[in-house]
Design a protein around this motif. Structure first.
Motif, PDB file in Angstrom:
ATOM      1  N   LEU A  56     -28.608  32.844 -16.721  1.00  0.00           N
ATOM      2  CA  LEU A  56     -28.452  32.899 -18.171  1.00  0.00           C
ATOM      3  C   LEU A  56     -29.619  32.223 -18.875  1.00  0.00           C
ATOM      4  N   ALA A  57     -30.160  31.188 -18.247  1.00  0.00           N
ATOM      5  CA  ALA A  57     -31.255  30.431 -18.854  1.00  0.00           C
ATOM      6  C   ALA A  57     -32.578  31.162 -18.660  1.00  0.00           C
ATOM      7  N   LYS A  58     -33.443  31.031 -19.638  1.00  0.00           N
ATOM      8  CA  LYS A  58     -34.776  31.618 -19.535  1.00  0.00           C
ATOM      9  C   LYS A  58     -35.540  30.939 -18.417  1.00  0.00           C
ATOM     10  N   SER A  59     -36.110  31.733 -17.527  1.00  0.00           N
ATOM     11  CA  SER A  59     -36.779  31.196 -16.348  1.00  0.00           C
ATOM     12  C   SER A  59     -38.267  30.999 -16.604  1.00  0.00           C
ATOM     13  N   TRP A  60     -38.826  30.023 -15.909  1.00  0.00           N
ATOM     14  CA  TRP A  60     -40.268  29.817 -15.942  1.00  0.00           C
ATOM     15  C   TRP A  60     -40.930  30.849 -15.046  1.00  0.00           C
ATOM     16  N   GLU A  61     -41.909  31.571 -15.571  1.00  0.00           N
ATOM     17  CA  GLU A  61     -42.551  32.659 -14.832  1.00  0.00           C
ATOM     18  C   GLU A  61     -44.018  32.380 -14.541  1.00  0.00           C
ATOM     19  N   GLY A  62     -44.454  31.165 -14.743  1.00  0.00           N
ATOM     20  CA  GLY A  62     -45.848  30.820 -14.472  1.00  0.00           C
ATOM     21  C   GLY A  62     -46.737  31.072 -15.672  1.00  0.00           C
ATOM     22  N   THR A  63     -47.949  30.554 -15.599  1.00  0.00           N
ATOM     23  CA  THR A  63     -48.877  30.684 -16.720  1.00  0.00           C
ATOM     24  C   THR A  63     -49.847  31.848 -16.566  1.00  0.00           C
ATOM     25  N   SER A  64     -49.846  32.481 -15.365  1.00  0.00           N
ATOM     26  CA  SER A  64     -50.745  33.605 -15.131  1.00  0.00           C
ATOM     27  C   SER A  64     -50.105  34.548 -14.133  1.00  0.00           C
ATOM     28  N   PRO A  65     -50.498  35.824 -14.124  1.00  0.00           N
ATOM     29  CA  PRO A  65     -49.916  36.769 -13.166  1.00  0.00           C
ATOM     30  C   PRO A  65     -50.331  36.423 -11.746  1.00  0.00           C
ATOM     31  N   PRO A  66     -49.520  36.793 -10.751  1.00  0.00           N
ATOM     32  CA  PRO A  66     -49.875  36.511  -9.353  1.00  0.00           C
ATOM     33  C   PRO A  66     -51.121  37.269  -8.936  1.00  0.00           C
ATOM     34  N   VAL A  67     -51.874  36.669  -8.033  1.00  0.00           N
ATOM     35  CA  VAL A  67     -53.105  37.281  -7.524  1.00  0.00           C
ATOM     36  C   VAL A  67     -52.825  37.869  -6.147  1.00  0.00           C
ATOM     37  N   PHE A  68     -53.125  39.158  -5.958  1.00  0.00           N
ATOM     38  CA  PHE A  68     -52.908  39.839  -4.675  1.00  0.00           C
ATOM     39  C   PHE A  68     -54.241  40.098  -3.997  1.00  0.00           C
ATOM     40  N   ARG A  69     -54.236  40.071  -2.690  1.00  0.00           N
ATOM     41  CA  ARG A  69     -55.438  40.358  -1.930  1.00  0.00           C
ATOM     42  C   ARG A  69     -55.822  41.825  -2.063  1.00  0.00           C
ATOM     43  N   SER A 109     -35.428  24.996 -32.443  1.00  0.00           N
ATOM     44  CA  SER A 109     -34.348  24.236 -33.080  1.00  0.00           C
ATOM     45  C   SER A 109     -33.589  23.446 -32.027  1.00  0.00           C
ATOM     46  N   LEU A 110     -32.827  22.467 -32.505  1.00  0.00           N
ATOM     47  CA  LEU A 110     -31.972  21.702 -31.593  1.00  0.00           C
ATOM     48  C   LEU A 110     -30.929  22.614 -30.956  1.00  0.00           C
ATOM     49  N   ALA A 111     -30.448  23.601 -31.707  1.00  0.00           N
ATOM     50  CA  ALA A 111     -29.461  24.537 -31.169  1.00  0.00           C
ATOM     51  C   ALA A 111     -30.016  25.289 -29.963  1.00  0.00           C
ATOM     52  N   GLU A 112     -31.293  25.640 -29.997  1.00  0.00           N
ATOM     53  CA  GLU A 112     -31.899  26.340 -28.864  1.00  0.00           C
ATOM     54  C   GLU A 112     -32.013  25.419 -27.653  1.00  0.00           C
ATOM     55  N   VAL A 113     -32.297  24.144 -27.881  1.00  0.00           N
ATOM     56  CA  VAL A 113     -32.344  23.175 -26.786  1.00  0.00           C
ATOM     57  C   VAL A 113     -30.977  23.057 -26.131  1.00  0.00           C
ATOM     58  N   VAL A 114     -29.934  22.907 -26.950  1.00  0.00           N
ATOM     59  CA  VAL A 114     -28.568  22.783 -26.439  1.00  0.00           C
ATOM     60  C   VAL A 114     -28.168  24.044 -25.688  1.00  0.00           C
ATOM     61  N   ASP A 115     -28.511  25.197 -26.224  1.00  0.00           N
ATOM     62  CA  ASP A 115     -28.145  26.462 -25.587  1.00  0.00           C
ATOM     63  C   ASP A 115     -28.802  26.606 -24.217  1.00  0.00           C
ATOM     64  N   HIS A 116     -30.053  26.222 -24.108  1.00  0.00           N
ATOM     65  CA  HIS A 116     -30.752  26.337 -22.825  1.00  0.00           C
ATOM     66  C   HIS A 116     -30.138  25.398 -21.800  1.00  0.00           C
ATOM     67  N   LEU A 117     -29.788  24.184 -22.203  1.00  0.00           N
ATOM     68  CA  LEU A 117     -29.152  23.247 -21.277  1.00  0.00           C
ATOM     69  C   LEU A 117     -27.781  23.761 -20.833  1.00  0.00           C
ATOM     70  N   ALA A 118     -27.033  24.328 -21.770  1.00  0.00           N
ATOM     71  CA  ALA A 118     -25.725  24.896 -21.424  1.00  0.00           C
ATOM     72  C   ALA A 118     -25.880  26.034 -20.421  1.00  0.00           C
ATOM     73  N   ALA A 119     -26.864  26.889 -20.646  1.00  0.00           N
ATOM     74  CA  ALA A 119     -27.100  28.012 -19.734  1.00  0.00           C
ATOM     75  C   ALA A 119     -27.501  27.524 -18.351  1.00  0.00           C
ATOM     76  N   ARG A 120     -28.332  26.471 -18.284  1.00  0.00           N
ATOM     77  CA  ARG A 120     -28.739  25.920 -16.990  1.00  0.00           C
ATOM     78  C   ARG A 120     -27.538  25.368 -16.225  1.00  0.00           C
ATOM     79  N   ALA A 121     -26.643  24.696 -16.944  1.00  0.00           N
ATOM     80  CA  ALA A 121     -25.451  24.144 -16.289  1.00  0.00           C
ATOM     81  C   ALA A 121     -24.566  25.261 -15.745  1.00  0.00           C
ATOM     82  N   ILE A 122     -24.377  26.311 -16.522  1.00  0.00           N
ATOM     83  CA  ILE A 122     -23.557  27.437 -16.072  1.00  0.00           C
ATOM     84  C   ILE A 122     -24.213  28.144 -14.894  1.00  0.00           C
ATOM     85  N   ASP A 123     -25.534  28.266 -14.906  1.00  0.00           N
ATOM     86  CA  ASP A 123     -26.234  28.885 -13.782  1.00  0.00           C
ATOM     87  C   ASP A 123     -25.968  28.137 -12.479  1.00  0.00           C
TER      88      ASP A 123
END
Length: 210
Positions: free
Chosen positions: A184-197, A161-175
């Motif tokens: 406060l804003a949901k963070s990007w965590e990548g598209t796959s888990p990290p690979v360890f040796r 929803s538009l409300a979710e877009v506005v909320d995420h932008l507000a959270a980013r500004a406060i962060d």
């Protein structure tokens, strides 16, 4: 624990809901004291975009509402300690005033105070497309220490929803004000888990330089 004072400015660009949501989210944080200043043009935009009661709904959430013409307000002085200021939305007129040091309104003066006191100033610059004067003003305020954050929506969290877009932008500004213990804003965590040796503990950092 002392209160963290934050100045929230709302100017007359479209996107008044951004300022409203920032005030709402800040008011939910413990130990945050909000000082609000709204331009005359922003009052019209609030009425148009958020409803005739939008301004009145903000007043119970803030510690103090300062008239934009009150250049003698507490937030007009650097001796009044605050943690930072966010202007959302930030019109090109307000951006120009900050960039050129024109402090004939409280909104512009309060922003100027953040810069001279080396405090955080977040500007949700709202305009598109941009001409060279807009870009030069953004460059100028960035060189003076402000953070220009055009309210560009993120789609990786799949807003419904538009409300979710506005909320995420507000959270980013406060962060960007660095008030809360964590983001406060949901963070990007990548598209796959990290690979360890092979044989490497997952909590071990790679050697410096890798």
């Amino acid at each position: 624990m002392r209160n963290e004072r934050v100045v929230v400015g709302i100017s007359g660009a479209s996107g008044a809901a951004l300022g409203v949501r920032i005030v709402e989210r800040l008011s939910a944080l413990p130990h945050v004291e909000i000082h609000l200043v709204v331009s005359d043009a922003a009052r019209r935009t609030l009425d148009l975009e958020c409803g005739p009661d939008a301004m009145e709904s903000l007043l119970p959430l803030v510690r103090c509402h300062h008239p934009n013409g009150d250049i003698g307000a507490s937030i007009a002085s650097g001796s009044f300690p605050v943690s930072g200021m966010v202007i959302a939305p930030c019109s090109m007129q307000t951006l120009s005033a900050v960039a050129t040091g024109r402090t004939d309104t409280l909104l512009a003066r309060a922003a100027d105070v953040q810069l001279k006191e080396r405090r955080r100033l977040i500007l949700l610059a709202r305009e598109t497309p941009l001409h060279l004067g807009h870009l030069r003003n953004m460059c100028a305020v960035t060189e003076m220490g402000a953070i220009v954050m055009p309210p560009v929506p993120a789609f990786y969290h799949l807003p419904q929803s538009l409300a979710e877009v506005v909320d995420h932008l507000a959270a980013r500004a406060i962060d960007l004000l660095a008030l809360a213990a964590g983001p406060l804003a949901k963070s990007w965590e990548g598209t796959s888990p990290p690979v360890f040796r092979s044989g490497e503990a997952k909590d071990t950092m790679p050697p410096h330089g890798e």
